[in-house]
Design a protein around this motif. Structure first.
Motif, PDB file in Angstrom:
ATOM      1  N   GLY A 254     -35.989  -5.403  66.462  1.00 57.57           N
ATOM      2  CA  GLY A 254     -35.538  -6.613  67.147  1.00 57.57           C
ATOM      3  C   GLY A 254     -36.680  -7.360  67.807  1.00 57.57           C
TER       4      GLY A 254
ATOM      5  N   THR B 188     -38.584  -9.092  65.129  1.00 54.97           N
ATOM      6  CA  THR B 188     -37.749 -10.215  64.659  1.00 54.97           C
ATOM      7  C   THR B 188     -37.823 -11.379  65.629  1.00 54.97           C
TER       8      THR B 188
ATOM      9  N   VAL C 186     -31.211  -8.006  63.350  1.00 57.09           N
ATOM     10  CA  VAL C 186     -30.837  -6.869  64.201  1.00 57.09           C
ATOM     11  C   VAL C 186     -29.567  -6.216  63.668  1.00 57.09           C
TER      12      VAL C 186
ATOM     13  N   LEU D 156     -32.327 -13.693  64.837  1.00 62.08           N
ATOM     14  CA  LEU D 156     -32.347 -12.425  65.558  1.00 62.08           C
ATOM     15  C   LEU D 156     -31.073 -11.626  65.310  1.00 62.08           C
TER      16      LEU D 156
END
Length: 766
Positions: free
Chosen positions: A352, A355, A298, A294
């Motif tokens: 995000g 993800t 991101v 993540l």
């Protein structure tokens, strides 16, 4: 934390290309969405600012000279009244030879309602009875500035330009709508009517207020109604369309980018199952594993979003044309800082979220290393594949890499369709973008197919007969046809708005309307109408409609829907013969001129103006595609962003195919396949996946593009039926380029994997 950073750094070094493309794609998506936001603000704010500062009227009524407009101030919902002002039509000419049809509006003082906002010069001066103030768009068309002298052709009068002002009223359009000229009442000696403005307490009650005003004054006393909604829609014009296009493609590209990231992480997790198990075995919690993926992606999205926002903020005003102007205006609006933060933040949050969904699978990997699962359908060849290996076509055996590549591409029951779908999405948006480009090009190449068969509009001065005008026009060698006509304002049933009633051509020589539905108007009382009029009156082709021109009713049978790019499609058109039957007083007031193929409208217009010796007012017909020219650059930029997103997904698919093919290397070498043939298996698998995505994108994208373009045409009043698909040659070139590019991109990593040492291969399988 140190171990997580080292893992992220190692993954970045391994997948530098994917990381770079993800950053660039995110920057392009954010830039597109910010430009769309700027265009929406630019489309609405300038007119709204002028309307607010001018204390604009919500309704403008053009009435007969004797109408008792004083009664309008007592109507419910009317806050204040502007006027009445005496008004008269006229034609003015500048010293540079430019002409324009205008409305002279007499006003002694600067009005409180609908107050013009001076942008140059001064307001009317009683000491200069021939001084005038021009509306800004009219001044630009005449190339006039304060101090210039305008003449009225056919008379000895001269008008001196004292100032230029902004107005929230409907704008000047050459050959269609006269420009506004404020003058002293003495400069309007013979007014043909008067103008009164109504400012309402509730702008949403505009239709009801117009109906009440018509009831009080009488339908015969009102010649034309103009509302603030019409003025706002015209002011927004093509800017709003550009904003909608950018917003639509920006959101589509954001969805494609999110899916590409989701697929990349899922493929990477499948390729690193053993490494993730080792991380958990040495103490990583599932949450820490998820956070590694993540944080990494991101960070890429955040870097791209910041780059896109900084690019628009720093260099957006340098973009030539309307986009640069829009960014400049938008940066001065109160909501600009909020949008500049909210759009990139929304893009990062969406990426995000996708993800996180993909990284959650990494947290579920067991801490004990397990053998990598076999692919669905792996191991033994299917009966179909075994049959294909022995198949001969015209004496030639089907190559083994083709059969094995097909098996590799399409035997994974879940992942194969998902890969094709993710790769097809950016390709689908590219097909839609190219369709939009093709439609705009069609507007330029074949204007007669979108309702503009005539290139010139000619109006003659009073006293010049129709036969003389036609003879003068047809003597020009590049004039193919000249159609006499008249256009008047008509009140619709319910008397809440005015439309354009147009009579062009005769039954013997009909005007070539572009029809999208129904048939041409050939008989008495038959007419065709634009989409905007059909929507306004809530009627369909085949219905009868009644309208009023002054105190003269007109009842027409709508037999077709024409493509009408003018007046938001609120046009009903018939032959001049039909209008004369209903009202014998009507005479031709204009001629629509169709030119020979290849003729330059501007050159012919100048030649006809010289031939007329000042008695002809000639204007080129405005093509709506001229305002859409910035869309071409937008389409190119969007295609580049979508290509980056497609490249990310393609690299992901190649990486997954190469990793999963590692387990088959020993078997393929054992059956005698060379390194080149093993490489061909991956190349064929990638090419077939790209081919499936191209076919899917084309099959879905072409009808979707037509629906979207026609829906936009219908909402703008032009009407459906304007969309055109790209040529088969262009589609074939795009598809072939995508497939061949995918195969070429897969060749290098597939070749490296095919030449790996046996010891490395055994380690990967274990």
């Amino acid at each position: 934390m140190r171990a997580a950073l080292r893992w992220a750094h190692s993954d970045l070094r391994t997948h530098r290309g994917e990381a770079l493309f993800l950053v660039l794609a995110t920057a392009g998506v954010v830039a597109s969405l910010l430009l769309a936001t700027a265009l929406f603000g630019y489309a609405t704010n300038p007119w709204q600012r002028v309307f607010t500062q001018a204390h604009g009227a919500h309704v403008w009524l053009h009435t007969t000279p004797g109408a008792d407009t004083g009664r309008l101030g007592g109507l419910d919902g009317v806050e204040s009244v502007a006027g009445p002002y005496p008004a008269a039509p006229a034609t003015v000419a500048s010293a540079r030879g430019t002409r324009a049809s205008v409305e002279l509006r007499g006003t002694a003082d600067r009005p409180a309602v609908g107050r013009p906002l001076l942008s140059a010069g001064t307001w009317l001066d009683p000491a200069a009875p021939d001084g005038v103030v021009l509306e800004s768009r009219l001044a630009r068309a005449l190339l006039a500035q304060p101090g210039d002298v305008l003449t009225l052709p056919g008379t000895a009068r001269e008008l001196t330009v004292l100032g230029i002002a902004e107005s929230p009223e409907r704008r000047y359009r050459p050959g269609e709508r006269p420009g506004l000229v404020w003058a002293a009442p003495s400069a309007v000696p013979d007014p043909g009517g008067q103008v009164v403005g109504l400012r309402l307490t509730d702008p949403d009650d505009t239709g009801y207020a117009v109906q009440r005003a018509v009831t009080v004054l009488g339908a015969g006393a009102i010649g034309q109604v103009a509302t603030w909604e019409q003025a706002r829609a015209e002011a927004q014009g093509d800017n709003r369309l550009l904003g909608q296009v950018l917003g639509l493609f920006g959101l589509g590209a954001l969805l494609a980018a999110g899916l590409a990231v989701h697929g990349a992480i899922g493929t990477r997790i499948r390729g690193h199952l053993r490494d993730i198990s080792v991380l958990k075995a040495i103490g990583f919690t599932p949450g820490q594993v998820v956070r590694v993926f993540l944080f990494q992606h991101v960070a890429y999205a955040l870097l791209g979003a910041v780059a896109g926002a900084a690019l628009v903020q720093a260099a957006g005003t340098l973009v030539p044309g309307r986009l640069g102007d829009a960014v400049g205006v938008w940066q001065g609006l109160p909501g600009h800082p909020v949008a500049l933060l909210a759009v990139p933040a929304g893009a990062v949050l969406f990426i995000g979220a996708t993800t996180g969904l993909a990284a959650w699978r990494a947290g579920r990997v067991p801490p004990v290393p397990v053998p990598r699962p076999a692919a669905a359908g792996g191991g033994r060849l299917s009966a179909l594949a075994r049959g294909a290996l022995g198949l001969r076509v015209r004496g030639l055996r089907v190559p083994a890499p083709v059969v094995l590549g097909w098996r590799t591409a399409f035997t994974r029951r879940t992942r194969s369709p998902a890969t094709v779908a993710r790769l097809a999405l950016p390709l689908l948006l590219i097909v839609v973008a190219v369709s939009a480009w093709t439609t705009i090009d069609r507007f330029h190449r074949d204007p007669e197919q979108i309702g503009l068969p005539a290139a010139l509009t000619v109006r003659a001065e009073a006293g010049l007969g129709d036969a003389d005008v036609r003879a003068m026009l047809e003597r020009d060698p590049q004039v193919a046809a000249a159609y006499p006509g008249v256009e008047v304002a008509a009140l619709v049933p319910g008397q809440t708005a005015t439309i354009a009633l147009r009579g062009l051509g005769t039954r013997a020589d009909p005007y070539p309307y572009a029809l999208a539905e129904g048939r041409a108007a050939r008989g008495p009382d038959e007419a065709v109408a634009g989409q905007g009029l059909l929507d306004l009156l809530q009627v369909r082709v085949g219905d009868w409609v009644r309208m009023t021109v002054g105190d003269q009713p007109q009842i027409l049978h709508i037999v077709g829907r024409s493509i009408e790019p003018e007046n938001a499609g609120r046009v009903v058109s018939t032959s001049l013969d039909t209008l004369r039957q209903n009202d014998p007083r009507l005479r031709p007031t204009l001629h629509q001129v169709r030119l020979a193929p290849g003729a330059d409208p501007h050159e012919v217009a100048e030649r006809l103006a010289e031939t007329g010796q000042g008695r002809l007012d000639v204007h080129t017909v405005t093509n709506p595609a001229d305002g859409l020219s910035p869309l071409r650059g937008v389409v190119l930029g969007l295609i580049a962003v979508l290509a980056l997103i497609g490249l990310i997904e393609l690299l992901t698919a190649i990486g997954g195919t190469v990793r999963e093919g590692e387990r088959d290397l020993l078997a393929l070498r054992a059956v005698g396949l060379s390194a080149r043939e093993i490489t061909a298996v991956t190349v064929v698998a990638t090419g077939l996946t790209a081919l499936a995505a191209v076919l899917t994108a084309t099959a879905v994208g072409l009808p979707l593009a037509r629906r979207l373009i026609d829906a936009q045409g219908a909402s703008s009043g032009i009407g459906a039926g304007i969309a055109r698909s790209p040529s088969p040659v262009l589609l074939l070139a795009l598809g072939a380029g995508a497939v061949l590019g995918a195969a070429a991109l897969a060749a290098l990593p597939a070749s490296r994997a095919a030449r790996r040492r046996l010891a490395d291969t055994l380690g990967a399988v274990a």
